[in-house]
Design a protein around this motif. Structure first.
Motif, mmCIF file in Angstrom:
data_model
loop_
_atom_site.group_PDB
_atom_site.id
_atom_site.type_symbol
_atom_site.label_atom_id
_atom_site.label_comp_id
_atom_site.label_asym_id
_atom_site.label_seq_id
_atom_site.Cartn_x
_atom_site.Cartn_y
_atom_site.Cartn_z
ATOM 1 N N ARG A 236 0.814 -1.212 0.000
ATOM 2 C CA ARG A 236 0.000 0.000 0.000
ATOM 3 C C ARG A 236 0.850 1.266 0.000
ATOM 4 N N ASN A 237 2.148 1.120 0.249
ATOM 5 C CA ASN A 237 3.032 2.288 0.280
ATOM 6 C C ASN A 237 3.856 2.448 -0.996
ATOM 7 N N VAL A 238 3.424 1.807 -2.073
ATOM 8 C CA VAL A 238 4.179 1.865 -3.321
ATOM 9 C C VAL A 238 4.268 3.292 -3.869
ATOM 10 N N PHE A 239 3.274 4.133 -3.545
ATOM 11 C CA PHE A 239 3.277 5.516 -4.034
ATOM 12 C C PHE A 239 3.875 6.503 -3.028
ATOM 13 N N ALA A 240 4.321 6.015 -1.876
ATOM 14 C CA ALA A 240 4.657 6.907 -0.763
ATOM 15 C C ALA A 240 5.798 7.869 -1.068
ATOM 16 N N TYR A 241 6.780 7.456 -1.877
ATOM 17 C CA TYR A 241 7.890 8.366 -2.169
ATOM 18 C C TYR A 241 7.403 9.606 -2.909
ATOM 19 N N VAL A 245 2.519 9.774 1.843
ATOM 20 C CA VAL A 245 1.491 9.164 2.681
ATOM 21 C C VAL A 245 1.909 7.718 2.931
ATOM 22 N N PHE A 246 2.120 7.389 4.209
ATOM 23 C CA PHE A 246 2.554 6.047 4.599
ATOM 24 C C PHE A 246 1.485 5.433 5.492
ATOM 25 N N GLU A 247 1.143 4.184 5.221
ATOM 26 C CA GLU A 247 0.128 3.503 6.014
ATOM 27 C C GLU A 247 0.664 2.145 6.465
ATOM 28 N N PHE A 248 0.585 1.908 7.774
ATOM 29 C CA PHE A 248 1.079 0.653 8.341
ATOM 30 C C PHE A 248 -0.018 0.014 9.189
ATOM 31 N N ASN A 261 12.857 4.562 4.834
ATOM 32 C CA ASN A 261 14.143 4.870 4.194
ATOM 33 C C ASN A 261 13.978 5.093 2.694
ATOM 34 N N LYS A 262 13.134 4.277 2.060
ATOM 35 C CA LYS A 262 12.895 4.445 0.628
ATOM 36 C C LYS A 262 12.109 5.725 0.348
ATOM 37 N N GLY A 263 11.107 5.985 1.189
ATOM 38 C CA GLY A 263 10.244 7.137 0.947
ATOM 39 C C GLY A 263 10.894 8.468 1.241
ATOM 40 N N TYR A 264 11.701 8.517 2.308
ATOM 41 C CA TYR A 264 12.335 9.781 2.708
ATOM 42 C C TYR A 264 13.791 9.884 2.254
ATOM 43 N N LYS A 265 14.311 8.850 1.600
ATOM 44 C CA LYS A 265 15.727 8.806 1.207
ATOM 45 C C LYS A 265 16.612 9.016 2.433
ATOM 46 N N SER A 266 16.262 8.296 3.491
ATOM 47 C CA SER A 266 16.936 8.469 4.778
ATOM 48 C C SER A 266 17.745 7.228 5.134
ATOM 49 N N ASN A 267 18.377 7.281 6.289
ATOM 50 C CA ASN A 267 19.176 6.154 6.770
ATOM 51 C C ASN A 267 18.813 5.882 8.228
ATOM 52 N N ILE A 268 17.672 5.206 8.409
ATOM 53 C CA ILE A 268 17.197 4.849 9.747
ATOM 54 C C ILE A 268 17.700 3.445 10.065
ATOM 55 N N LEU A 289 10.301 13.647 8.187
ATOM 56 C CA LEU A 289 10.919 12.455 8.760
ATOM 57 C C LEU A 289 11.045 12.560 10.275
ATOM 58 N N PHE A 290 11.437 13.728 10.772
ATOM 59 C CA PHE A 290 11.620 13.882 12.217
ATOM 60 C C PHE A 290 10.296 13.683 12.951
#
Length: 320
Positions: A236-241, A245-248, A261-268, A289-290
């Motif tokens: 369901r998060n395939v469009f999130a980047y 909008v992220f749904e878990f 990490n994929k959606g925000y281009k982050s390193n968690i 992200l924060f």
């Protein structure tokens, strides 16, 4: 007063069918004024290009012809071969131009993304969000009867509706055809996945191997099997980047971290092990992200540490 000559005599002169008297009249006309020789060459170019002998036809006079006609004072009661030739040349040139225009290779421009997503607006108003490390090839203008582009990597498409000019994406030997919709295409290896957010999409490898997808559908082309399989959207998060909008729903924390990490281009990162009992049910809508990490930390009783440009999720208590 300058002597005139019948254009039908000139037509016969070019066609080598003039009588002796007509040849003499033409030669006398040429000798009378040097300008007549220039006019003769112009007419000969028209005649050679058209190679036409159409009779009993009265076409509209072209602008170029109108500039020359007064100088010759052409008789209008007889069949006018050269005027016909001029019009035929015009038609020939226009037809040739259209053929060359429609068949010339399309020149493509390149637009690429690296670590971050990039947004490109095309000439028709369609917007394309390239996910990281992706490449888009597109024409500066869509001049033909279709809008065709090429994709390597992953992108979210929001296509301007135009039923008369379908939008076509080439990706790893497949084609995705739309009229106006939004969807995601992933083509990072030999396989291709299409996920539809709105509207309808035709996804095909060949005419006999294609599927129609609607909102909530996705399909995967597997190169090794040479098959296209359609299902409901699994992630369901395939469009999130693109949408942020992220749904878990009872999603394991490892998957949550990977998705963010994929959606925000982050390193968690997760500190330590034994995270199998940590799962998250929540929805993020345009949080940065924060803010998202703060919600996760509060929900799961975690701490967030910032180390070397990475965010570390740390347990407050030791797992049993």
């Amino acid at each position: 007063m300058k002597r005139t000559i019948d254009d039908n005599i000139l037509a016969k002169y070019f066609d080598h069918t003039a009588t002796a008297a007509e040849l003499e009249e033409t030669n006398n006309w040429l000798e009378e004024d040097p300008e007549n020789e220039v006019l003769l060459k112009q007419y000969h170019q028209i005649w050679t290009a058209s190679n036409a002998e159409v009779k009993n036809f009265e076409p509209n006079v072209k602008a170029a012809w109108q500039q020359i006609e007064p100088k010759l004072q052409v008789h209008k009661k007889q069949p006018n071969y050269l005027r016909i030739a001029a019009v035929a040349v015009g038609v020939l040139l226009i037809s040739t131009y259209l053929i060359l225009t429609n068949n010339r290779p399309t020149e493509y421009l390149s637009f690429k993304s690296e670590a971050d997503t990039q947004i490109k607006t095309l000439a028709d108003g369609s917007t394309i969000t390239l996910n990281s490390f992706s490449l888009l090839e597109y024409p500066e203008e869509f001049e033909s009867d279709e809008r065709r582009i090429k994709l390597i990597g992953e992108a979210f498409f929001d296509i301007t509706k135009n039923p008369d000019k379908p939008f076509i994406i080439e990706a790893n030997g497949t084609e995705i055809k739309v009229l106006g919709t939004s969807f995601n295409v992933t083509a990072r290896d030999e396989n291709v996945k299409v996920s539809v957010n709105s509207g309808r999409v035709e996804f095909k490898k060949t005419e006999k191997k294609k599927v129609i997808l609607e909102k909530g559908d996705e399909a995967i082309y597997e190169s090794k099997k040479d098959t296209i399989t359609a299902t409901a959207i699994f992630d369901r998060n395939v469009f999130a980047y693109k949408t942020k909008v992220f749904e878990f729903k009872n999603t394991k924390i490892e998957e949550v971290v990977s998705t963010l990490n994929k959606g925000y281009k982050s390193n968690i990162k997760l500190e330590g092990s034994n995270w199998e009992n940590y799962a998250l049910t929540t929805k993020f809508e345009n949080e940065n992200l924060f803010e998202a990490l703060g919600i996760i930390a509060e929900t799961l009783d975690l701490k967030v540490e910032n180390k070397d440009k990475s965010y570390i999720l740390v347990k407050n208590t030791v797992s049993e």
